[in-house]
Scaffold this motif. Structure first.
Motif: not given
Length: 370
Positions: A200-213
């Motif tokens: 779950l942490k890895n899944s959230k981490l994978s969306h972090l770059s898109a959210q920052i963008d």
């Protein structure tokens, strides 16, 4: 003007529509709609220029070249950032190892791994400093007389280097993942939960770059909107100040006309007021004088003083009239010259002698009668 440009100008619209589109095409120019109205040819010129440049003032070919240069620069920047990020991560690994081995016992294989990596980093950094690039002067003296070949002799053994390279991706991935999770916890504190699984942490981490963008795009959009609002506010401020100046001028003219009309009546009223005030003061002075006389003298004494003042005033007037008459005669005598002055002195002397003789005769006569 060519046919295409004429067609473009005609399609922009007329009147206010043309002015608004020209102002929108050149937001950085300090012009107002009134300027465009007063200069229609200049407005048409700006409308024609607008099809060749963008809002920043760059031409279309130059804008294309600038975009290509920016893309190339971004590519080079990403490459440099990737290399610099890996280098910083390796330095952080060595620093963490130095701190960890002072607080706990480190296995020999890990100790060998970090020491080998640290030596490789130091040698690579020294070689970079000693090996001049194509942009530097190759004839400049080397640091301390060292050469890159001499620095290569300080490299660890080939076996240790190979072992370090085999373990490096795993350790680097672990370190970067830890930093990413720390960044995730900082960026979204509500996501931090120790009970969450690793997946779950890895899944959230994978969306972090898109959210920052997305946040970055949103910030840029807000910045652009803020810039447009700033330009609009500046334009509205200029329009407001212009209208306010016109209102002030109109108000000044109205005040001046009104003041000129009422100035005569105001002056007359002031004159009447001051005349009445002066009359009142004079009456008050007379009243005070009468009160002072009544407090100082009796009524009979005041009446006697009044008669005496009248008598003295009449005598004073008569004396002044006589004085004036004598002064006129004296002035007429002075006009006769010095000869008449000698006769006048002789006449005065004789009069004095006559008066003296007359007094003496009178005294003699009185004494004889006795």
């Amino acid at each position: 003007m060519s046919a295409a440009e004429s067609t473009y100008v005609s399609t922009l619209g007329k009147g206010d529509s043309l002015h608004q589109q020209v102002l929108a095409s050149f937001p950085l120019c300090d012009i107002t709609e009134e300027d465009l109205t007063q200069n229609p040819q200049f407005c048409k010129l700006l409308a024609t220029v607008a099809q060749h440049v963008d809002q920043s003032g760059l031409t279309v070919p130059l804008k294309t070249e600038l975009e290509k240069a920016e893309q190339k620069l971004q590519s080079q920047r990403r490459y440099w950032l990737r290399s610099e990020g890996i280098h910083k991560a390796l330095q952080e690994l060595t620093q963490d190892h130095c701190i960890r081995k002072h607080h706990a016992t480190v296995p020999p294989d890990q100790n060998m791994f970090y020491e080998t990596m640290e030596k490789c980093l130091l040698v690579a950094q020294c070689i970079r400093q000693l090996d001049p690039s194509s942009t530097t002067n190759r004839d400049q003296p080397s640091v301390l007389g060292l050469t890159p070949q001499q620095m290569m002799e300080l490299m660890p053994s080939e076996m240790n280097v190979q072992r370090m390279k085999q373990s490096l991706p795993r350790e680097l991935e672990k370190h970067l993942k830890t930093k990413c999770l720390s960044l995730l916890s900082y960026y979204q504190p509500e996501w931090e939960n120790e009970s969450e699984s690793e997946g779950l942490k890895n899944s959230k981490l994978s969306h972090l770059s898109a959210q920052i963008d997305n946040e970055k795009k949103r910030a840029e959009s807000l910045k652009e909107s803020s810039r447009e609002n700033s330009v609009l506010l500046q334009r509205l401020t200029q329009l407001y100040l212009s209208e306010q100046i016109k209102c002030i001028q109109l108000l000044q003219s109205l005040i001046l006309d009104h003041r000129l009309r009422i100035q005569t009546d105001l002056d007359r009223k002031k004159l009447d007021y001051f005349e009445g005030k002066c009359e009142l003061v004079l009456q008050k002075i007379k009243t005070e004088m009468v009160e002072i006389q009544l407090d100082t003298y009796k009524v009979d004494t005041i009446s006697a003083h009044t008669k005496m003042r009248e008598k003295l005033s009449s005598d004073l007037k008569a004396s002044q009239v006589e004085k004036h008459s004598v002064e006129l005669k004296l002035a007429s005598f002075k006009m006769l010259g010095k000869d008449f002055e000698a006769l006048a002195e002789e006449y005065c002397r004789l009069r004095q002698e006559i008066e003296i003789n007359t007094w003496a005769l009178k005294e003699f006569t009185e004494c004889k009668d006795k």
